[in-house]
Write a protein that holds these residues in place. Sequence first.
Motif, PDB file in Angstrom:
ATOM      1  N   ARG A 108       0.877  -1.128  -0.123  1.00 61.19           N
ATOM      2  CA  ARG A 108       0.150   0.045  -0.066  1.00 61.19           C
ATOM      3  C   ARG A 108       0.787   1.332  -0.001  1.00 61.19           C
ATOM      4  O   ARG A 108       0.431   2.395  -0.062  1.00 61.19           O
ATOM      5  N   MET A 136      -1.969  -2.794  -5.106  1.00 61.82           N
ATOM      6  CA  MET A 136      -2.927  -3.995  -4.881  1.00 61.82           C
ATOM      7  C   MET A 136      -3.919  -4.114  -5.877  1.00 61.82           C
ATOM      8  O   MET A 136      -5.020  -3.389  -5.827  1.00 61.82           O
ATOM      9  N   ASP A 167      -4.834   1.657  -9.416  1.00 60.75           N
ATOM     10  CA  ASP A 167      -4.379   0.803  -8.272  1.00 60.75           C
ATOM     11  C   ASP A 167      -5.768   0.587  -7.608  1.00 60.75           C
ATOM     12  O   ASP A 167      -6.172   0.858  -6.543  1.00 60.75           O
ATOM     13  N   ASN A 218      -6.257  -0.497  -3.795  1.00 62.12           N
ATOM     14  CA  ASN A 218      -5.525   0.990  -2.848  1.00 62.12           C
ATOM     15  C   ASN A 218      -6.538   2.157  -3.098  1.00 62.12           C
ATOM     16  O   ASN A 218      -6.195   3.232  -2.631  1.00 62.12           O
ATOM     17  N   THR A 242      -6.059  10.092  -4.739  1.00 63.27           N
ATOM     18  CA  THR A 242      -6.778   9.382  -3.919  1.00 63.27           C
ATOM     19  C   THR A 242      -8.280   9.349  -3.728  1.00 63.27           C
ATOM     20  O   THR A 242      -8.822   8.632  -3.044  1.00 63.27           O
TER      21      THR A 242
END
Length: 277
Positions: free
Chosen positions: A163, A169, A186, A189, A206
């Motif tokens: 991570r 992941m 990703d 994650n 994110t």
Amino acid sequence: MVTTIGQGDYVYEYQPDWAKLPPGHTFEGPSGVAVDSYDRVYVFQRRGPAVLVFDREGHFLNPWLRREGVPAEAHHIHVGPDDSVYLADRDAHQVLKYTTDGEMVMSLGNRDRPALQAPFNHPADMCVAPSGELYVADGYGNSSVHRFSASGNYITSFGSPGRDPGQFMVPHSVAVSNDGRVYVADRENDRVQVFSEDGEFLQQWTDFKSPMGVHIDASQTVYVTDQVPRISVLSLDGELLARGRTFENAHQVCTDSRGDIYGVDTANQRVQKFVRV
């Protein structure tokens, strides 16, 4: 009723019943979608004909039939700058290259022989860089991105399970910008990571929930689908330009020359089109 999504310069109207399949036919496990330079739309399927080809208006052109079980298991599809078509044959552990007529001209990986931290172990997606090199997101069994020459010679890999920045992941999708930056969805994650062409970590975005597909269009705009479900439109540096709820399970996304969006909704066995207005 017209469904409109997006904001600012990126507003789209949903075009229902876009795909005009022959009478009595339906999609059979659509998993990936890509568009070539003539705006022909290629849909990669898990059952039935491997690939269905449409024009941009949704008229059915032709199928690609499987040959001796190849490809075995559809995942993502990619069309390169020269209109070569690449298929991620996930469960056979291969990446396959085809002409637009459906003739296979190259295969990468050892068929039915998964590798550990080497090409391949259930690959998910691939993208041809402006340099002609090929990047492959080896998403399910390995947590790596592999880099190949245009002729298919292995160059290097980057990434490992985890991570931290630079780790993955389930790297589920990959795209490359004109300046050589590599964008990786990703999935587990909940982020998109950005790398140099040599695999050096640059940044991460994110604000996603299990991103499934990442695509960069000719104008260098980035499109990301996730499992909210929604599509996000961003600049190459991660500035959010527009966002809207779309496909129930947006597995892969692409655009045509006019900026219209196509997405595979695996939950409802369909391909959806959103026309830019």
